[in-house]
Design an enzyme around this catalytic site. Structure first.
Site, PDB file in Angstrom:
ATOM      1  N   ASN A  56       0.798  -1.229   0.000  1.00  0.00           N
ATOM      2  CA  ASN A  56       0.000   0.000   0.000  1.00  0.00           C
ATOM      3  C   ASN A  56       0.833   1.283   0.000  1.00  0.00           C
ATOM      4  OD1 ASN A  56       0.762  -0.607   2.642  1.00  0.00           O
ATOM      5  ND2 ASN A  56      -1.116   0.197   3.548  1.00  0.00           N
ATOM      6  N   GLU A  65       5.041  -3.328  12.485  1.00  0.00           N
ATOM      7  CA  GLU A  65       3.985  -2.326  12.302  1.00  0.00           C
ATOM      8  C   GLU A  65       2.839  -3.064  11.645  1.00  0.00           C
ATOM      9  OE1 GLU A  65       1.442  -0.072  10.772  1.00  0.00           O
ATOM     10  OE2 GLU A  65       2.996   0.642   9.391  1.00  0.00           O
ATOM     11  N   CYS A 103      -3.204   1.646   7.127  1.00  0.00           N
ATOM     12  CA  CYS A 103      -3.401   1.124   8.479  1.00  0.00           C
ATOM     13  C   CYS A 103      -3.818   2.214   9.453  1.00  0.00           C
ATOM     14  CB  CYS A 103      -2.132   0.429   8.970  1.00  0.00           C
ATOM     15  SG  CYS A 103      -0.662   1.453   8.821  1.00  0.00           S
ATOM     16  N   GLU A 113       8.950   3.675  14.063  1.00  0.00           N
ATOM     17  CA  GLU A 113       9.682   4.159  12.899  1.00  0.00           C
ATOM     18  C   GLU A 113       9.543   5.667  12.859  1.00  0.00           C
ATOM     19  OE1 GLU A 113       9.283   0.277   9.972  1.00  0.00           O
ATOM     20  OE2 GLU A 113       7.857   1.925   9.711  1.00  0.00           O
TER      21      GLU A 113
END
Length: 474
Positions: free
Chosen positions: A145, A243, A277, A455
């Site tokens: 994505n 993640e 997400c 991150e």
């Protein structure tokens, strides 16, 4: 694939088709590797590691700055590649490329800020030093994505820290990764410092978790697969950053700026057509402003232009594949069956220019309840479920009623409520009267089953470093 500074076919000679999700057309056939290719890439990273780790921070930073400049020079072409393979509108793809470049530039600076410490000694004639060293070889697995920025968000801090890297992108969107590695080659990045393997997920990830020289795994993807990585990595005590999924609540209180909230929701929900997400999955609106909010939202939804992302003015592109389209339809049908009402949209687009693509109408559902799949499951698609609430406590309790804890959003003008609600929300990132949470200087990551580690910013660099104590006696 790009291994040890060379462009290579897969060991078994296999190739994989890449199709445009807006048109279904074949746009490329890429190498499709497996276990032998992954092993070769890890071995290349192992050979390169001592030299790359020993480079000065200034030299590593210079490489990253060169890469940043080359990305910026080629941003329009990179954006077009991204749109062709992933489907998002061209303007949005360009923003992703520029965002990805920002991570490279940021970590060029952070490479020079890997500081140690001198601690107070416990004895005379002693000095205690704390130094920081690269963790070692990093295996990074990125999703479809965000096929460009997800790579730079992992690779840039790893390289800045002195680690060497093997990247495995999604086989659905490998072209952005290939284009990025062409830039690495042009920048003269030392052979083996960064390696690209495309192919069989099971075989490649098996090498990553079992190879003794891989010391860190960074994964972005589903919670189910993330848990498997964590379990497998535990056998060799590898460091992991995960993640994973999200199920973001979007809470609108009765004192909110309704137009601002609607605009924020549309920007957030239809980024990448809901395939992020961090996008709003459950929209809670206080009852006394629900009708007003719904009217404004419905009017603006109808103005969105849907189509092939390469065309001018398109705001909503296709879903990634037919399975994604089917999953969205299943959630909508389940909600309607259990009492929800469709206010706008609700159907796949299958006629005319949409015939060969994976398009679904921007959709609004009202009267959504906890028994429906769309309340319980992450939605990767353009569907907005509206859920009424009466009290602040009710909103927070329902928002937290999920195993995920990545992002949440709150719209209110009340400062006290802002602090109370954000303190109670069990999410790693909370947007107040705004929906942007992905900044290069800030930590990106979640709580609960949304993952481990962060991150971005100095926090993202920490994930690739080890601490070493030196006890010097004299």
């Amino acid at each position: 694939m790009f291994i040890d500074g060379e462009w290579l076919e897969a060991a078994k000679g296999e190739r994989h088709p890449v199709r445009n999700p807006a048109t279904g057309e074949l746009i490329a056939n890429v190498a499709f590797g497996g276990e032998k290719d992954a092993e070769r890439a890890v071995n290349a990273a192992e050979r390169a590691f001592p030299h790359w780790a020993a480079e000065t921070a200034e030299i590593r930073a210079d490489y990253l700055i060169t890469i940043y400049n080359l990305i910026m020079e080629d941003a329009d072409r990179l954006a077009k590649i991204l749109t062709m393979e992933e489907g998002k509108p061209l303007a949005e793809a360009k923003r992703e490329v520029l965002w990805g470049a920002e991570y490279v530039l940021w970590y060029a600076g952070e490479a020079k800020r890997i500081y140690g410490e001198i601690l107070p000694s416990s004895e005379q004639n002693q000095q205690l030093l704390v130094q920081r060293y690269p963790v070692g070889i990093v295996a990074a697995i990125t999703p479809w994505n965000f096929p460009f920025s997800m790579i730079t968000r992992k690779l840039a801090p790893a390289l800045a820290a002195g680690c060497t890297v093997v990247i495995k992108p999604s086989p659905e969107t490998p072209l952005s990764a290939i284009a990025l590695f062409e830039i690495f080659e042009k920048a003269g990045l030392p052979h083996g410092a960064a390696n690209l393997v495309i192919g069989n997920a099971k075989e490649i990830s098996g090498v990553f978790v079992n190879h003794d020289k891989v010391r860190k795994i960074s994964f972005t993807g589903s919670a189910q697969i993330g848990k498997q990585f964590m379990e497998q990595a535990a056998k060799k005590l590898k460091k992991v950053s995960l993640e994973l999924g999200g199920h973001a609540p979007f809470i609108v209180f009765d004192d909110a700026d309704i137009d601002l909230a609607v605009d924020g929701l549309i920007q957030n929900k239809f980024q990448n057509n809901g395939q992020t997400c961090t996008c709003a999955n459950r929209v809670f609106v206080q009852k006394n402003v629900l009708e007003q909010f719904t009217d404004v939202l419905t009017d603006k939804i109808k103005e969105l232009k849907i189509g092939n992302g390469i065309e001018k003015g398109v705001e909503v592109g296709p879903l990634i594949h037919k399975a994604a389209l089917s999953q969205v339809q299943i959630q909508v049908e389940d909600a309607v069956h259990k009492g929800a009402e469709i206010i706008a949209g609700g159907n796949p687009l299958r006629n005319g220019v949409y015939k060969k693509g994976n398009f679904f109408e921007p959709t609004i559902l009202c009267d959504v309840t906890q028994e429906m799949k769309i309340f319980q499951e992450e939605t990767f698609g353009p569907v907005i479920p509206l859920i009424p609430f009466e009290t602040e406590d009710e909103a927070v309790e329902q928002a937290n009623e999920t195993v995920y804890g990545l992002a949440a959003y709150v719209y209110t003008k009340n400062l006290g409520r802002t602090i109370r609600v954000s303190d109670r929300l069990e999410f790693g990132m909370v947007g107040i009267n705004g929906t942007k949470v992905g900044y290069v200087q800030a930590p990106f990551g979640g709580m609960k089953e949304s993952g481990i580690g962060r991150e971005g910013g100095k926090y993202g660099l920490d994930e690739f470093l080890e601490y070493k104590l030196l006890n010097i006696n004299f």
